[in-house]
Each structure stands twice: as structure tokens, then as C-alpha cells.
Design a protein around this motif. Structure first.
Motif, PDB file in Angstrom:
ATOM      1  N   ILE A   1       0.855  -1.194   0.000  1.00  0.00           N
ATOM      2  CA  ILE A   1       0.000   0.000   0.000  1.00  0.00           C
ATOM      3  C   ILE A   1       0.893   1.246   0.000  1.00  0.00           C
ATOM      4  N   GLY A   2       1.896   1.233   0.880  1.00  0.00           N
ATOM      5  CA  GLY A   2       2.747   2.425   1.049  1.00  0.00           C
ATOM      6  C   GLY A   2       3.613   2.693  -0.169  1.00  0.00           C
ATOM      7  N   ALA A   3       4.280   1.637  -0.659  1.00  0.00           N
ATOM      8  CA  ALA A   3       5.208   1.845  -1.788  1.00  0.00           C
ATOM      9  C   ALA A   3       4.444   1.976  -3.090  1.00  0.00           C
ATOM     10  N   GLY A   4       3.213   1.480  -3.107  1.00  0.00           N
ATOM     11  CA  GLY A   4       2.532   1.333  -4.385  1.00  0.00           C
ATOM     12  C   GLY A   4       1.560   2.426  -4.749  1.00  0.00           C
ATOM     13  N   HIS A   5       1.300   3.395  -3.863  1.00  0.00           N
ATOM     14  CA  HIS A   5       0.303   4.366  -4.341  1.00  0.00           C
ATOM     15  C   HIS A   5       0.836   5.792  -4.498  1.00  0.00           C
ATOM     16  N   GLU A   6       1.605   6.311  -3.520  1.00  0.00           N
ATOM     17  CA  GLU A   6       2.033   7.714  -3.675  1.00  0.00           C
ATOM     18  C   GLU A   6       3.043   7.900  -4.796  1.00  0.00           C
ATOM     19  N   THR A   7       3.877   6.874  -5.008  1.00  0.00           N
ATOM     20  CA  THR A   7       4.867   6.946  -6.092  1.00  0.00           C
ATOM     21  C   THR A   7       4.153   7.126  -7.436  1.00  0.00           C
ATOM     22  N   THR A   8       3.167   6.256  -7.683  1.00  0.00           N
ATOM     23  CA  THR A   8       2.460   6.307  -8.971  1.00  0.00           C
ATOM     24  C   THR A   8       1.650   7.593  -9.073  1.00  0.00           C
ATOM     25  N   ALA A   9       1.041   8.023  -7.948  1.00  0.00           N
ATOM     26  CA  ALA A   9       0.276   9.274  -7.969  1.00  0.00           C
ATOM     27  C   ALA A   9       1.196  10.453  -8.296  1.00  0.00           C
ATOM     28  N   SER A  10       2.409  10.450  -7.740  1.00  0.00           N
ATOM     29  CA  SER A  10       3.351  11.546  -8.015  1.00  0.00           C
ATOM     30  C   SER A  10       3.689  11.567  -9.502  1.00  0.00           C
ATOM     31  N   ALA A  11       3.940  10.374 -10.067  1.00  0.00           N
ATOM     32  CA  ALA A  11       4.280  10.308 -11.494  1.00  0.00           C
ATOM     33  C   ALA A  11       3.101  10.822 -12.337  1.00  0.00           C
ATOM     34  N   LEU A  12       1.880  10.477 -11.926  1.00  0.00           N
ATOM     35  CA  LEU A  12       0.710  10.959 -12.673  1.00  0.00           C
ATOM     36  C   LEU A  12       0.548  12.474 -12.512  1.00  0.00           C
ATOM     37  N   GLY A  13       0.843  12.983 -11.315  1.00  0.00           N
ATOM     38  CA  GLY A  13       0.810  14.436 -11.104  1.00  0.00           C
ATOM     39  C   GLY A  13       1.753  15.129 -12.084  1.00  0.00           C
ATOM     40  N   TRP A  14       2.954  14.562 -12.228  1.00  0.00           N
ATOM     41  CA  TRP A  14       3.930  15.129 -13.181  1.00  0.00           C
ATOM     42  C   TRP A  14       3.424  15.000 -14.614  1.00  0.00           C
ATOM     43  N   ALA A  15       2.700  13.925 -14.911  1.00  0.00           N
ATOM     44  CA  ALA A  15       2.212  13.737 -16.281  1.00  0.00           C
ATOM     45  C   ALA A  15       1.330  14.922 -16.674  1.00  0.00           C
ATOM     46  N   PHE A  16       0.388  15.276 -15.785  1.00  0.00           N
ATOM     47  CA  PHE A  16      -0.514  16.380 -16.132  1.00  0.00           C
ATOM     48  C   PHE A  16       0.221  17.719 -16.098  1.00  0.00           C
ATOM     49  N   GLU A  17       1.180  17.833 -15.183  1.00  0.00           N
ATOM     50  CA  GLU A  17       1.977  19.075 -15.142  1.00  0.00           C
ATOM     51  C   GLU A  17       2.698  19.273 -16.468  1.00  0.00           C
ATOM     52  N   ARG A  18       3.279  18.218 -17.008  1.00  0.00           N
ATOM     53  CA  ARG A  18       4.013  18.331 -18.288  1.00  0.00           C
ATOM     54  C   ARG A  18       3.049  18.561 -19.458  1.00  0.00           C
ATOM     55  N   LEU A  19       1.928  17.828 -19.478  1.00  0.00           N
ATOM     56  CA  LEU A  19       1.024  17.918 -20.635  1.00  0.00           C
ATOM     57  C   LEU A  19       0.394  19.304 -20.740  1.00  0.00           C
ATOM     58  N   ARG A  20       0.136  19.937 -19.608  1.00  0.00           N
ATOM     59  CA  ARG A  20      -0.418  21.300 -19.642  1.00  0.00           C
ATOM     60  C   ARG A  20       0.499  22.226 -20.444  1.00  0.00           C
ATOM     61  N   ARG A  21       1.810  21.938 -20.393  1.00  0.00           N
ATOM     62  CA  ARG A  21       2.798  22.834 -21.020  1.00  0.00           C
ATOM     63  C   ARG A  21       3.293  22.317 -22.367  1.00  0.00           C
ATOM     64  N   HIS A  22       2.742  21.200 -22.836  1.00  0.00           N
ATOM     65  CA  HIS A  22       3.196  20.618 -24.106  1.00  0.00           C
ATOM     66  C   HIS A  22       2.008  20.228 -24.992  1.00  0.00           C
ATOM     67  N   PRO A  23       1.385  21.262 -25.630  1.00  0.00           N
ATOM     68  CA  PRO A  23       0.168  21.005 -26.416  1.00  0.00           C
ATOM     69  C   PRO A  23       0.394  20.018 -27.549  1.00  0.00           C
ATOM     70  N   ASP A  24       1.592  20.003 -28.144  1.00  0.00           N
ATOM     71  CA  ASP A  24       1.844  19.094 -29.266  1.00  0.00           C
ATOM     72  C   ASP A  24       1.784  17.634 -28.804  1.00  0.00           C
ATOM     73  N   VAL A  25       2.404  17.358 -27.653  1.00  0.00           N
ATOM     74  CA  VAL A  25       2.380  15.985 -27.118  1.00  0.00           C
ATOM     75  C   VAL A  25       0.938  15.620 -26.747  1.00  0.00           C
ATOM     76  N   LEU A  26       0.260  16.561 -26.110  1.00  0.00           N
ATOM     77  CA  LEU A  26      -1.123  16.305 -25.688  1.00  0.00           C
ATOM     78  C   LEU A  26      -1.999  15.991 -26.905  1.00  0.00           C
ATOM     79  N   ALA A  27      -1.867  16.787 -27.973  1.00  0.00           N
ATOM     80  CA  ALA A  27      -2.704  16.582 -29.165  1.00  0.00           C
ATOM     81  C   ALA A  27      -2.465  15.179 -29.734  1.00  0.00           C
ATOM     82  N   GLU A  28      -1.210  14.763 -29.750  1.00  0.00           N
ATOM     83  CA  GLU A  28      -0.918  13.422 -30.298  1.00  0.00           C
ATOM     84  C   GLU A  28      -1.507  12.328 -29.399  1.00  0.00           C
ATOM     85  N   LEU A  29      -1.438  12.539 -28.095  1.00  0.00           N
ATOM     86  CA  LEU A  29      -2.011  11.551 -27.174  1.00  0.00           C
ATOM     87  C   LEU A  29      -3.524  11.442 -27.353  1.00  0.00           C
TER      88      LEU A  29
END
Ligand code: HEM
Length: 448
Positions: free
Chosen positions: A270-298
Motif C-alpha cells: 500500500i505504502g510503496a505502491g500508491h504515492e509513487t504512482t500518484a506523483s508520477a501521474l501528477g507530473w504527467a498532467f503538469e508536463r502535458l499542460r505545457r506541451h500542447p503538441d504531445v497532448l494533441a498526439e495523445l
């Protein structure tokens, strides 16, 4: 590559029967200053020390003591391929928090057996089964996202990954409300305390350890009841959840795992398996907000039902925003030799994952978020080490990638993410994981 950056002239010949072996160069600053650099200003301190000493050097910091920091790819490869007789898990490690019977606390044959037991739950068929759970939790959590209003996406991501983990571990029918309430505050405090050696029980009354002890008692009570329920379940043999897998398991001599062992391991997952992945997903949206070209392709890919580019995007995210930046080991053999360097028994070895990911010789313009780096190729150690490497490599790596893939796909299918030129979010170090400092601020609107 190591020869280019390492300056053996700074190093000191070891007092050993092998005259060619050298001691790694040492950072010469007071221990507390080094500790502050390591704990608080890690990225800047590491860059500075690497510039001065090269891709292998020794620091002396609180908790880990004298520690050899390695970020040269060839040397890192040797660390990743070392046997359990040479290197064991770093001390202290996350078993401080999860308990001594956690996979983090095991080494040698016990560690191998535990990993063998857990592996089927995190590969192949099992991952296909979890996809539906992940999609359901994402839809449930996103049902009330505000339209056109900025919010921190890290919090919903944490709830999705926690709920997924709890369902995968305990099964869909278990009563999980209490666990949903007590795990997040525990993890918040626990991450800070993870590498601080626990004091004796009688001194804990007025320290943060008291809160951790209270949590642990509550966790064990709830999980103890779920274990008892599983033991008495006539359908135990048919169940596919991880609790059932552990309750059913038998050692070579036919004995069961103790309740304490099971409880430590479930808390670990539970401990190792949820905040790590949530942090990575947080970064995913942080990056996509600033990269419209990548977002459009996705978005066009998700509409066509594919996910190759999404997978490449996930690999690149885990590189460009490294969630766990260090993997540690302890030398268990009399010496551990890394090419010309000799590291003595009991010394800590810290692999600097973030420095490998920022190495311009491996990744041209490493600061760029460029998923095309990983199109048509799977990243591999030692250049890409988001999940560490060797005997203690992350057991949930495939699970985390599947989870990120399904969460991102589900969100992109249902929401339009607004893009703009907002300044990059800085990284915030929670004690174990690095998250976007402002929680991954996003604005979304429903697509249909
Ligand atoms: C993006 C998400 C994740 C990242 C970045 C991550 C990263 C890591 C890293 C760097 C390590 C240390 C590896 C080493 O020392 O070489 C590790 C270990 C571990 N991770 Fe993950 N992890 C993630 C998700 C997960 C998930 C989903 C689970 C469980 C389902 C998990 C369970 C573990 C466990 C049990 C270990 C200890 C393995 C051992 O000592 O044998 N992790 N993880």
C-alpha cells in the motif's frame, strides 16, 4: 564515460593488497552541511559535487553515514548486476516504516522467496484483470471534477492509486473505509521519518513515532480482522486478491506466513505502491499542460484506440521528472570493487538515478520533455532507472506503468486538458518521492 568525468588524481590509493584499487574522492565539508545538501538541496548539491569530483565520490551524511554516490552508467551497471553476496539493501530503508518483515527488510534467500511469492500478482494476467479496476476508480474520482476551474490533480491521483491498491490487495468486497481514512496521514508523516532510525519504544511518547505507532496498531487491527476473515473463507482457493495469495502461501517446510509477516507486506505494498504512482501521474498532467503538441498526439491516439505513444510518454515522464531519485545498497562482502574503485564492507552505495536521467551523453537536451526518445523502444538499465535495478528493483514497475497508462487514457478520453504557457512547477521532496510543488495544477473540461 566514467573516465571522462572522474579524476583519479583526486582519489587516494587504497591500503590494500591490490595496489591499483582507489578510494573514491571525498566531499570535504562538515557532515551536517553535507547532510543539508543531501536532504534539502539534493539536486543542486549533487550537481556541484559531481562537477568537482566526477560520477563517483564519497559523502558523509546523517542516517546513511559514509556513502559512495555513483552515477556513471558503467559503474551503475555493475551495482545493478552485483549479487546478493556483495550488496544488500541499504540501511536504514523503508522497512523502518513498514516493519522488519517487509520485502524492503529482507535479503538473501528470504528476499528471493518473498519476491517469487509476490511476482504473479504484478505481472501478466493479473495486470489485465486490474485494468478494469483502475478505469472504474478513475471514472469514479473524476466524476465531480470542476469544469473550467483550476485544481490540484495530485490529490485525486493519490485517491485513485490508493483505492486501486486497496481493491487489488483486499478484493472488491472488503470494507475499506477505515483504511482509506488512516493511510494518507500515515504516509505523509511516514515519508519524513522513513530513514530516521526508530528510537526505543519508551522514548516515543512525545515524538512523531507515537503517531506512527498508533497508526500501526489501528492498521494491524483492521488487517488482522481481514486476515482472519480470509483464513475462514471457504472460497479462499478461488480468490485472486493479494491478501488471499499471502494467506494461502506455504514455505518450503509447509509453514504459513505469520500474521505479522502478512501485515508488514500488505502495508509495504500500500505504502510503496500508491504515492509513487500518484506523483508520477501528477507530473504527467503538469508536463502535458505545457506541451500542447504531445497532448494533441495523445488525444488523437486515444481516440483511435492505441497506446504506443502513451507508453513512450510515460517512460519519458519517469525520466524527465524522476520520482525516486536515489536507490541505495550496503556492501556486505569484505570489499566491493567497481572498476578501479574499492568500496569497503558496510559502506553505503547510492545510485543517483536523477543524474543518469539528466546525462546529456545519453539523452541529448535532457531537460526537454520528448516522448519520441522512447517511440519503438523500451528503456533499459543503466541509462533509465526509474524503478531502480538488480535484486531490489521495484516489484510494482509493470503495475505502475499499466496504472499510469489506464488513468491517462481514461482522463484523455473523457476530458479536454487546457494548455498554456504557465511556468514549470518546481519539484517538492516529500521525503521519499518528488512531486510537483503546486500539486499539478490543471484546468479541464468534459469532452462528452
Ligand atoms: C511510478 C511508480 C513507482 C516508482 C517510480 C517506483 C520506484 C521504485 C524504486 C526506485 C525502488 C527501489 C529499487 C532499487 O532499490 O533498485 C522501488 C522499490 C519497490 N517498489 Fe516501487 N515504484 C513505483 C511503484 C510501485 C508500485 C505500484 C508498487 C507495488 C505495487 C511498488 C512496490 C515496490 C516494492 C515492494 C519495492 C521494494 C523491492 C525490493 O526491495 O525487493 N512500487 N520502487
Amino acid at each position: 564515460m566514467g573516465d571522462r568525468v572522474t579524476d583519479p588524481a583526486r582519489a587516494i590509493a587504497c591500503e590494500t593488497s591490490t595496489p591499483n584499487r582507489l578510494k573514491p574522492p571525498t566531499v570535504r565539508l562538515p557532515k551536517l552541511v553535507q547532510g543539508a545538501g543531501f536532504a534539502v538541496f539534493r539536486r543542486a548539491a549533487m550537481r556541484n559535487w559531481t562537477k568537482q569530483h566526477g560520477h563517483i565520490f564519497e559523502i558523509n551524511v546523517p542516517f546513511f553515514g559514509r556513502s559512495v554516490v555513483v552515477s556513471d552508467p558503467a559503474l551503475v551497471r555493475s551495482v545493478c548486476t552485483a549479487s546478493g553476496d556483495q550488496l544488500i539493501n541499504v540501511q536504514p530503508n523503508m522497512s523502518n516504516l513498514f516493519g522488519p518483515r517487509s520485502v524492503f527488510g529482507l535479503d538473501g534467500s528470504e528476499h528471493r522467496d518473498r519476491r517469487r511469492l509476490l511476482a504473479p500478482a504484478f505481472h501478466g494476467q493479473s495486470l489485465n484483470r486490474y485494468e478494469k479496476v483502475i478505469e472504474e476508480e478513475t471514472l469514479r474520482e473524476s466524476a465531480n471534477w470542476p469544469a473550467g476551474k483550476e485544481f490540484r490533480i495530485l490529490e485525486p491521483m493519490n485517491r485513485i492509486t490508493l483505492n486501486v491498491m486497496l481493491r487489488v490487495i483486499f478484493g472488491a468486497d472488503a470494507e475499506l473505509e477505515r483504511l482509506r481514512a488512516i493511510v494518507p496521514p500515515y504516509m505523509k508523516l511516514g515519508q519524513r521519518m522513513a530513514f530516521v532510525s526508530a528510537p526505543p519504544v519508551w522514548t516515543r511518547r512525545h515524538s512523531p513515532w507515537r503517531k506512527l505507532d498508533e497508526f500501526r496498531r489501528a492498521f494491524d487491527r483492521i488487517v488482522g480482522a481481514l486476515i482472519a476473515h480470509a483464513e475462514a473463507d471457504p472460497r479462499l482457493g478461488d480468490r485472486t486478491d493479494i491478501l488471499a495469495l499471502l494467506v494461502r502461501s506455504r514455505r518450503g517446510n509447509g509453514t504459513r506466513m505469520s500474521r505479522r509477516d502478512i501485515s508488514d507486506e500488505l502495508l509495504t505494498l500500500i505504502g510503496a505502491g500508491h504515492e509513487t504512482t500518484a506523483s508520477a501521474l501528477g507530473w504527467a498532467f503538469e508536463r502535458l499542460r505545457r506541451h500542447p503538441d504531445v497532448l494533441a498526439e495523445l488525444v488523437s491516439e486515444v481516440d483511435e484506440g492505441g497506446n504506443d505513444f502513451r507508453r513512450a510518454t510515460i517512460f519519458e515522464l519517469l525520466r524527465v521528472r524522476t520520482v525516486i531519485d536515489v536507490a541505495g545498497r550496503g556492501v556486505s562482502s569484505p570489499n566491493f570493487d567497481l572498476r578501479e574503485w574499492r568500496i569497503p564492507h558496510a559502506r553505503t552505495v547510492l545510485v543517483r538515478i536523477a543524474d543518469l536521467h539528466e546525462n546529456p551523453e545519453i539523452y541529448p537536451h535532457p531537460e526537454r520533455f520528448d516522448p519520441y526518445r522512447f517511440c519503438g523502444t523500451r528503456p533499459a538499465a543503466p541509462a533509465w532507472l526509474a524503478f531502480g535495478g538488480g535484486t531490489h528493483r521495484c516489484i510494482g514497475a509493470d503495475f505502475a506503468i499499466t496504472e499510469m497508462d489506464v488513468v491517462l487514457g481514461t482522463v484523455l478520453r473523457n476530458f479536454r486538458l487546457q494548455t498554456d504557457a504557465a511556468a514549470d512547477e518546481k519539484s517538492y521532496f516529500q521525503g521519499v518521492a518528488h512531486t510537483p510543488k503546486r500539486g499539478g495544477l490543471v484546468v479541464v473540461n468534459r469532452r462528452r
